[in-house]
Write a protein that holds these residues in place. Structure first.
Motif, PDB file in Angstrom:
ATOM      1  N   ALA A 188      17.119 -56.275 -41.785  1.00 28.92           N
ATOM      2  CA  ALA A 188      17.037 -55.982 -43.216  1.00 28.92           C
ATOM      3  C   ALA A 188      16.629 -57.178 -44.059  1.00 28.92           C
ATOM      4  N   MET A 189      16.771 -58.382 -43.508  1.00 29.04           N
ATOM      5  CA  MET A 189      16.502 -59.602 -44.268  1.00 29.04           C
ATOM      6  C   MET A 189      16.312 -60.744 -43.285  1.00 29.04           C
ATOM      7  N   THR A 190      15.997 -61.906 -43.772  1.00 29.53           N
ATOM      8  CA  THR A 190      15.925 -63.102 -42.927  1.00 29.53           C
ATOM      9  C   THR A 190      17.175 -63.925 -43.175  1.00 29.53           C
ATOM     10  N   PRO A 191      18.164 -63.851 -42.250  1.00 30.02           N
ATOM     11  CA  PRO A 191      19.408 -64.587 -42.467  1.00 30.02           C
ATOM     12  C   PRO A 191      19.296 -66.040 -42.029  1.00 30.02           C
ATOM     13  N   ILE A 192      19.908 -66.918 -42.790  1.00 28.06           N
ATOM     14  CA  ILE A 192      20.035 -68.324 -42.425  1.00 28.06           C
ATOM     15  C   ILE A 192      21.515 -68.681 -42.502  1.00 28.06           C
ATOM     16  N   PHE A 193      22.024 -69.296 -41.445  1.00 31.42           N
ATOM     17  CA  PHE A 193      23.416 -69.725 -41.439  1.00 31.42           C
ATOM     18  C   PHE A 193      23.457 -71.207 -41.812  1.00 31.42           C
ATOM     19  N   ALA A 194      23.963 -71.466 -43.013  1.00 31.95           N
ATOM     20  CA  ALA A 194      23.874 -72.805 -43.591  1.00 31.95           C
ATOM     21  C   ALA A 194      24.905 -73.771 -43.023  1.00 31.95           C
ATOM     22  N   GLY A 195      26.011 -73.254 -42.496  1.00 35.14           N
ATOM     23  CA  GLY A 195      27.023 -74.116 -41.905  1.00 35.14           C
ATOM     24  C   GLY A 195      28.110 -74.553 -42.849  1.00 35.14           C
TER      25      GLY A 195
END
Length: 321
Positions: A188-195
């Motif tokens: 559904a989206m482009t997820p980024i895990f920022a930490g």
């Protein structure tokens, strides 16, 4: 600013395995001067923000615990919740500071833990906080969770309550995703895990993410006070329901007597007034953890039933043992 992808796995479990404390199994010859505590208590925490010196925010608490228990407190700054949970299961971690999601996941994965108390931002507050859905204030294309579809979206960590679990439930309610699985989210989206919550907010402010999530006081107070965000730089387009507060826990291997004493210490002496009165710190330096809280108050396991319900709603694989 460093943004981690979900594929980057931390080796924290190995680190913690090498930091073995004298847990209740070795209490006796290794006991701290007849206090009922082991010679070493290992306290592990995962930073809510990108911190290279998380320990400094625990120093007043560590000093108090060492004086009161006679043990040496060994602090471990872990890079993910999974490693801390594995450390507890392996009896290499005695005390931990967990977000609500990590607390529930730890229990589901067989970590024998007892809550010692939940943190509150100010004296008299009830423990709890909110997750925010965020976008740049000048981003007219994002005004609610429905607008997160097909965008680059910053989450915090797959084990974060306000940075992943509650946002997933919100996205389901908004019809953006069908479940909280990473596969559905990625479709559904482009997820980024920022930490970190601060890294997520900064990525949004810098335009690396179109939108994202972080917890309330990190955005409303901490980052503004540190000069990392300007007031009004980000807009809040969604707020979660109140989430049970982050919690200190004890490994049940410590034994009932030690845990009862620790519960008293955390709920009566782990607060700004008591820590300052005992000479461990002064003023705002007495705020503990990187959430910069006033202190710790009593909490029951049932306070985290709301998190368990959100686990059921999202079907998140991270909630499963």
């Amino acid at each position: 600013m460093k943004i981690r992808s979900a594929a980057v796995a931390a080796g924290v479990a190995l680190v913690l395995a090498g930091c073995s404390s004298d847990s209740a199994e070795s209490t006796g010859a290794g006991e701290a001067a007849g206090t009922g505590f082991p010679e070493t208590l290992t306290l592990a925490s995962v930073p809510a923000e990108n911190s290279t010196d998380l320990k400094s925010s625990y120093e007043p608490l560590i000093a108090m615990l060492e004086d009161e228990t006679g043990a040496t407190v060994e602090f471990v700054q872990a890079s993910d919740y999974a490693g801390v949970i594995e450390g507890i299961i392996a009896d290499n971690v005695d005390l931990a500071f967990f977000g609500p999601f990590a607390y529930v996941v730890a229990d589901l994965n067989g970590a024998a833990i007892t809550p010692l108390g939940a943190v509150v931002g100010e004296k008299g507050d009830a423990p709890g906080y909110q997750s925010y859905g965020l976008a740049r204030s000048d981003n007219d294309a994002v005004n609610g969770l429905a607008d997160f579809a097909d965008k680059t979206v910053c989450f915090v960590d797959p084990g974060s309550t306000s940075g992943f679990l509650y946002p997933s439930a919100g996205l389901i309610e908004a019809g953006v995703i069908e479940s909280g699985s990473e596969a559905d989210i990625s479709a559904a989206m482009t997820p980024i895990f920022a930490g970190g919550h601060d890294a997520s907010a900064l990525a949004i402010a810098n335009g690396d993410c179109d939108a994202g999530f972080a917890f309330d006081t990190m955005v409303d107070r901490t980052m503004i006070e540190k000069g990392d965000l300007e007031p009004g730089e980000l807009k809040t387009v969604w707020e979660s329901e109140t989430i049970a507060g982050s919690v200190f826990v004890a490994n049940e291997a410590l034994g009932t007597e030690a845990i009862d004493r620790l519960t008293t210490l955390f709920t009566e002496k782990a607060n700004m007034e008591a820590l300052q009165g005992a000479g461990y710190c002064e003023g705002e330096d007495c705020r503990i953890t990187d959430e910069r809280v006033w202190g710790v108050v009593a909490v029951e396991d049932s306070a985290y039933d709301g998190v368990r319900k959100v686990c059921d709603v999202t079907g998140s694989e991270k909630c499963r043992s």
